[in-house]
Design a protein around this motif. Structure first.
Motif, short mmCIF file in Angstrom:
data_model
loop_
_atom_site.label_atom_id
_atom_site.label_comp_id
_atom_site.label_asym_id
_atom_site.label_seq_id
_atom_site.Cartn_x
_atom_site.Cartn_y
_atom_site.Cartn_z
N MET A 81 43.51 -29.55 92.55
CA MET A 81 44.20 -30.73 93.06
C MET A 81 45.69 -30.67 92.72
N THR A 82 46.02 -30.16 91.55
CA THR A 82 47.42 -30.00 91.18
C THR A 82 48.13 -29.07 92.16
N ASN A 83 47.48 -27.97 92.52
CA ASN A 83 48.08 -27.04 93.48
C ASN A 83 48.24 -27.68 94.86
N ILE A 84 47.23 -28.45 95.27
CA ILE A 84 47.33 -29.15 96.54
C ILE A 84 48.52 -30.10 96.53
N ARG A 85 48.67 -30.85 95.46
CA ARG A 85 49.76 -31.82 95.39
C ARG A 85 51.12 -31.13 95.39
N ARG A 86 51.21 -29.98 94.76
CA ARG A 86 52.48 -29.25 94.76
C ARG A 86 52.86 -28.81 96.17
N VAL A 87 51.87 -28.32 96.91
CA VAL A 87 52.12 -27.89 98.29
C VAL A 87 52.51 -29.10 99.15
N VAL A 88 51.74 -30.18 99.05
CA VAL A 88 52.02 -31.36 99.86
C VAL A 88 53.41 -31.91 99.56
N ASP A 89 53.74 -32.03 98.27
CA ASP A 89 55.05 -32.57 97.90
C ASP A 89 56.18 -31.66 98.39
N PHE A 90 55.97 -30.36 98.32
CA PHE A 90 56.98 -29.41 98.79
C PHE A 90 57.28 -29.65 100.27
N ALA A 91 56.23 -29.88 101.06
CA ALA A 91 56.41 -30.12 102.49
C ALA A 91 56.99 -31.50 102.77
N LEU A 92 56.50 -32.53 102.08
CA LEU A 92 57.01 -33.88 102.31
C LEU A 92 58.50 -33.98 101.99
N HIS A 93 58.92 -33.29 100.94
CA HIS A 93 60.34 -33.32 100.57
C HIS A 93 61.22 -32.63 101.60
N ARG A 94 60.61 -31.87 102.49
CA ARG A 94 61.34 -31.22 103.59
C ARG A 94 61.12 -31.96 104.90
N HIS A 95 60.69 -33.22 104.78
CA HIS A 95 60.59 -34.14 105.92
C HIS A 95 59.59 -33.66 106.97
N LEU A 96 58.51 -33.06 106.51
CA LEU A 96 57.43 -32.65 107.39
C LEU A 96 56.24 -33.58 107.20
N ASN A 97 55.55 -33.90 108.28
CA ASN A 97 54.26 -34.55 108.14
C ASN A 97 53.25 -33.51 107.65
N VAL A 98 52.28 -33.95 106.86
CA VAL A 98 51.29 -33.04 106.29
C VAL A 98 49.90 -33.49 106.73
N ILE A 99 49.18 -32.57 107.33
CA ILE A 99 47.82 -32.82 107.80
C ILE A 99 46.86 -32.14 106.82
N LEU A 100 46.06 -32.93 106.13
CA LEU A 100 45.09 -32.40 105.17
C LEU A 100 43.73 -32.27 105.86
N ASN A 101 43.13 -31.10 105.74
CA ASN A 101 41.89 -30.82 106.44
C ASN A 101 40.80 -30.41 105.45
N ALA A 102 39.64 -31.05 105.55
CA ALA A 102 38.48 -30.68 104.72
C ALA A 102 37.77 -29.50 105.38
N GLN A 103 37.84 -28.35 104.73
CA GLN A 103 37.30 -27.09 105.25
C GLN A 103 35.98 -26.78 104.56
N THR A 104 34.94 -26.54 105.37
CA THR A 104 33.62 -26.27 104.79
C THR A 104 33.01 -24.97 105.29
N GLU A 105 33.75 -24.17 106.03
CA GLU A 105 33.22 -22.87 106.42
C GLU A 105 33.29 -21.90 105.25
N ILE A 106 32.59 -20.80 105.38
CA ILE A 106 32.54 -19.80 104.30
C ILE A 106 33.96 -19.33 103.97
N SER A 107 34.31 -19.32 102.70
CA SER A 107 35.62 -18.86 102.25
C SER A 107 35.45 -18.12 100.93
#
Length: 344
Positions: free
Chosen positions: A94-120
């Motif tokens: 979650m910390t890594n997710i928040r760092r990525v989201v904040d990095f994008a938001l601070h650059r004035h981008l909308n952020v689309i979060l997607n729940a991925q459940t396929e094999i990874s």
């Protein structure tokens, strides 16, 4: 059954007036929320495969801005965050997710979060519809982003192996849950068959702030007989009408949540012509688009993230021109038969 050529769309069939205003936000006014018809985005899948925030993610977000996007879409492994049962919480992830989201938001981008459940990587489950873990996943996201209009919740990646009754029951329950938990976000819900179609949808979901998202319409799926009267593998405007265009014509908010065209993956023959006419079709139907992805060979030619792939290898250059509002080849429109390549 809805979905054959000339049939009424779900909006019409459910006796919803064409004058109904489908808001892209749960409460008016919709200031600061993404306008679905204007979405220009790129999916970044790094959080799906890596356990830590890397410079590669930053580079992709920075490069995405050079493609003239206003949004990025992050595929996040549901089970990595909350476990397959929804009872485990990976605070580090979650910390890594928040760092990525904040990095994008601070650059004035909308952020689309997607729940991925396929094999990874490291996660072998392949859930076809929302589970208890999906509800837990969004509960944590609501805690951090539930009141941020610049964060979109793409509720479940590519529903599969289900029918419309199962889809409606699952998606309506999830929509109701996130609203009940206080989410004021724009919600994206994806169609059937890996999100590729809304053909046959019996009625729209209840609620406002819902955007209907589809992936790779007309991709060479072996089961592409979901539109009665069409030949498997045939793509072009008639199929696009049934998959999403009829809904868009009723002013239902819609986005192409994933689009890709490259040799070795989802690929249309005569690709320059087909991709160009498809983008003209999207613009004419007021449908936004999120491209997939900046991995080398798909939209970019090399590890240099601004090097757009040329046709016929891939559609990177056409996506780049489309996102920059530059002219594309005009057509003419045609119907194309696509070889079946996938056995998903």
């Amino acid at each position: 059954m809805i979905g054959w050529q000339g049939a009424p769309s779900p909006a019409a069939a459910s006796r919803v007036s064409a004058a109904v205003a489908y808001r892209p936000c749960p409460v008016p006014p919709c200031t600061d929320y993404p306008v679905p018809s204007q979405v220009r985005g790129i999916t970044i899948a790094a959080l799906q495969n890596y356990l830590f925030f890397t410079k590669s993610v930053q580079d992709q977000i920075q490069a995405a801005r050079g493609w003239n996007v206003n949004a990025i879409r992050l595929q996040i492994v549901q089970d990595k965050l909350v476990g397959a049962s929804g009872r485990r919480y990976a605070a580090g992830y979650m910390t890594n997710i928040r760092r990525v989201v904040d990095f994008a938001l601070h650059r004035h981008l909308n952020v689309i979060l997607n729940a991925q459940t396929e094999i990874s990587l490291g996660y072998s489950a392949n859930e076809n519809l929302p589970t208890a873990a999906t509800f837990a996943f969004w509960r944590h996201m609501i805690h951090y982003y539930g009141d941020n209009p610049h964060v979109v919740f793409d509720l479940f990646n590519e529903p599969r192996f289900c029918n419309w009754a199962m889809w409606t029951r699952s998606m309506q329950s999830l929509v109701d849950y996130v609203r009940r938990m206080g989410s004021l976000n724009q919600l994206w819900v994806e169609g059937l068959w890996w999100g590729s179609t809304f053909a046959g949808l019996p009625h729209l979901l209840s609620g406002q702030g819902i955007v209907y998202s589809f992936h790779h319409p007309g991709a060479p799926w072996p089961w592409q007989g979901w539109v009665p009267g069409y030949q498997p593998g045939v793509t072009g405007p008639p199929l696009w009408n049934a998959a999403f265009g009829d809904l868009a014509a009723h002013r239902v908010p819609m986005v192409n949540g994933e689009f890709v065209n490259y040799i070795g993956g989802y690929y249309w023959p005569h690709s320059t012509q087909m991709v160009s006419q498809y983008m003209h079709y999207l613009a004419g139907h007021h449908v936004g688009m999120v491209a997939w992805s900046l991995q080398p060979g798909i939209m970019t030619a090399t590890n240099h993230l601004g090097s757009a792939v040329q046709e016929p290898q891939g559609a990177g250059r056409l996506v780049w021109r489309y996102f920059h509002h530059l002219p594309l080849p005009p057509g003419p429109y045609r119907v194309e038969t696509v070889p079946q390549r996938f056995r998903r």
